[in-house]
Design a protein around this motif. Structure first.
Motif, short mmCIF file in Angstrom:
data_model
loop_
_atom_site.label_atom_id
_atom_site.label_comp_id
_atom_site.label_asym_id
_atom_site.label_seq_id
_atom_site.Cartn_x
_atom_site.Cartn_y
_atom_site.Cartn_z
N ILE A 30 1.01 -1.21 -0.06
CA ILE A 30 0.04 -0.05 0.09
C ILE A 30 0.90 1.24 0.02
O ILE A 30 0.74 2.21 -0.80
N ILE A 31 1.82 1.35 0.92
CA ILE A 31 2.93 2.38 0.81
C ILE A 31 3.60 2.73 -0.56
O ILE A 31 3.36 3.69 -0.98
N GLY A 32 3.88 1.65 -1.06
CA GLY A 32 4.56 1.68 -2.52
C GLY A 32 3.51 2.25 -3.50
O GLY A 32 4.14 2.76 -4.39
N SER A 33 2.26 1.75 -3.31
CA SER A 33 1.18 2.22 -4.13
C SER A 33 1.30 3.74 -4.14
O SER A 33 1.06 4.28 -5.12
N PHE A 34 1.22 4.09 -2.96
CA PHE A 34 0.97 5.70 -2.77
C PHE A 34 2.37 6.52 -3.39
O PHE A 34 2.15 7.35 -4.14
N VAL A 35 3.57 5.73 -3.35
CA VAL A 35 4.64 6.45 -3.90
C VAL A 35 4.72 6.33 -5.30
O VAL A 35 5.00 7.35 -5.76
N GLY A 36 4.34 5.29 -5.86
CA GLY A 36 4.23 5.28 -7.44
C GLY A 36 2.89 6.08 -7.95
O GLY A 36 3.42 6.69 -8.96
N GLY A 37 1.99 6.27 -7.20
CA GLY A 37 0.98 7.37 -7.62
C GLY A 37 1.35 8.70 -7.63
O GLY A 37 0.98 9.24 -8.84
N TYR A 38 2.20 9.30 -6.67
CA TYR A 38 2.57 10.40 -6.54
C TYR A 38 3.70 10.79 -7.47
O TYR A 38 3.72 11.74 -8.37
N ILE A 39 4.36 9.69 -7.68
CA ILE A 39 5.52 9.97 -8.93
C ILE A 39 4.83 10.03 -10.31
O ILE A 39 5.01 10.89 -11.05
N ALA A 40 3.96 9.30 -10.52
CA ALA A 40 3.01 9.42 -11.75
C ALA A 40 2.57 10.91 -11.89
O ALA A 40 2.48 11.10 -13.14
N ARG A 41 1.94 11.17 -10.62
CA ARG A 41 1.21 12.66 -10.75
C ARG A 41 2.10 13.48 -11.02
O ARG A 41 1.93 14.55 -11.54
N LEU A 42 3.46 13.33 -10.51
CA LEU A 42 4.45 14.55 -10.83
C LEU A 42 4.75 14.87 -12.47
O LEU A 42 5.04 15.63 -12.97
N PHE A 43 4.82 13.49 -13.34
CA PHE A 43 5.08 13.57 -14.64
C PHE A 43 3.91 13.73 -15.35
O PHE A 43 4.26 14.19 -16.42
N ASN A 44 2.96 13.22 -14.96
CA ASN A 44 1.69 13.42 -16.04
C ASN A 44 0.43 13.43 -15.27
O ASN A 44 -0.19 12.64 -14.57
N LYS A 45 -0.30 14.66 -15.30
CA LYS A 45 -1.27 14.93 -14.51
C LYS A 45 -2.51 14.17 -15.19
O LYS A 45 -2.75 14.25 -16.36
N PRO A 46 -3.57 13.61 -14.38
CA PRO A 46 -4.86 13.06 -15.00
C PRO A 46 -5.60 13.93 -15.51
O PRO A 46 -5.66 15.02 -15.20
N PRO A 47 -6.29 13.81 -16.43
CA PRO A 47 -7.51 14.70 -17.23
C PRO A 47 -8.44 15.16 -15.93
O PRO A 47 -8.69 14.28 -15.27
N GLU A 48 -8.96 16.35 -15.91
CA GLU A 48 -9.80 16.78 -14.87
C GLU A 48 -11.18 15.96 -15.19
O GLU A 48 -11.65 15.68 -16.10
N GLY A 49 -11.44 15.43 -14.01
CA GLY A 49 -12.78 14.49 -13.56
C GLY A 49 -12.45 13.17 -13.89
O GLY A 49 -13.30 12.21 -13.88
N ALA A 50 -11.38 12.64 -14.33
CA ALA A 50 -10.98 11.50 -14.44
C ALA A 50 -10.81 10.65 -13.16
O ALA A 50 -10.20 10.97 -12.09
N PRO A 51 -11.71 9.47 -12.90
CA PRO A 51 -11.70 8.71 -11.78
C PRO A 51 -10.49 7.85 -11.48
O PRO A 51 -9.84 7.76 -10.38
N VAL A 52 -9.94 7.45 -12.72
CA VAL A 52 -8.56 6.51 -12.49
C VAL A 52 -7.56 6.94 -13.50
O VAL A 52 -8.00 7.23 -14.57
N HIS A 53 -6.35 7.27 -13.25
CA HIS A 53 -5.44 7.74 -14.26
C HIS A 53 -4.54 6.33 -14.61
O HIS A 53 -3.85 5.96 -13.65
N PRO A 54 -4.56 5.79 -15.85
CA PRO A 54 -3.98 4.55 -16.20
C PRO A 54 -2.36 4.59 -15.82
O PRO A 54 -1.82 3.83 -15.38
N ALA A 55 -1.56 5.89 -16.08
CA ALA A 55 -0.24 5.90 -15.69
C ALA A 55 -0.08 5.64 -14.24
O ALA A 55 0.94 5.08 -13.75
#
Length: 76
Positions: A30-55
């Motif tokens: 779970i901790i690794g999932s948060f780390v990976g999710g934050y790293i993905a958000r740093l490089f590629n923001k999800p589209p506005e209103g998207a519930p899940v970001h594939p990256a």
């Protein structure tokens, strides 16, 4: 606030998948999932209103596997 709740729910699922691929590590998936999710958000923001970001999902799995690997090397 809703984003953090959604990230936690996805983190539980991704953490379970990572622990299935690479067993061990208590709640490190779970901790690794948060780390990976934050790293993905740093490089590629999800589209506005998207519930899940594939990256973010893919990077969450990668982050969870990395944290589980490091945890097993340090502790086990």
């Amino acid at each position: 606030m809703l984003h953090l709740i959604w990230m936690f729910i996805i983190g539980i699922v991704i953490g379970a998948i990572a622990r299935w691929i690479f067993p061990g590590g208590a709640h490190m998936g779970i901790i690794g999932s948060f780390v990976g999710g934050y790293i993905a958000r740093l490089f590629n923001k999800p589209p506005e209103g998207a519930p899940v970001h594939p990256a973010g999902v893919i990077m969450s799995v990668v982050g969870a596997l990395i944290v589980l690997f490091i945890y097993n090397r340090v502790v086990g």
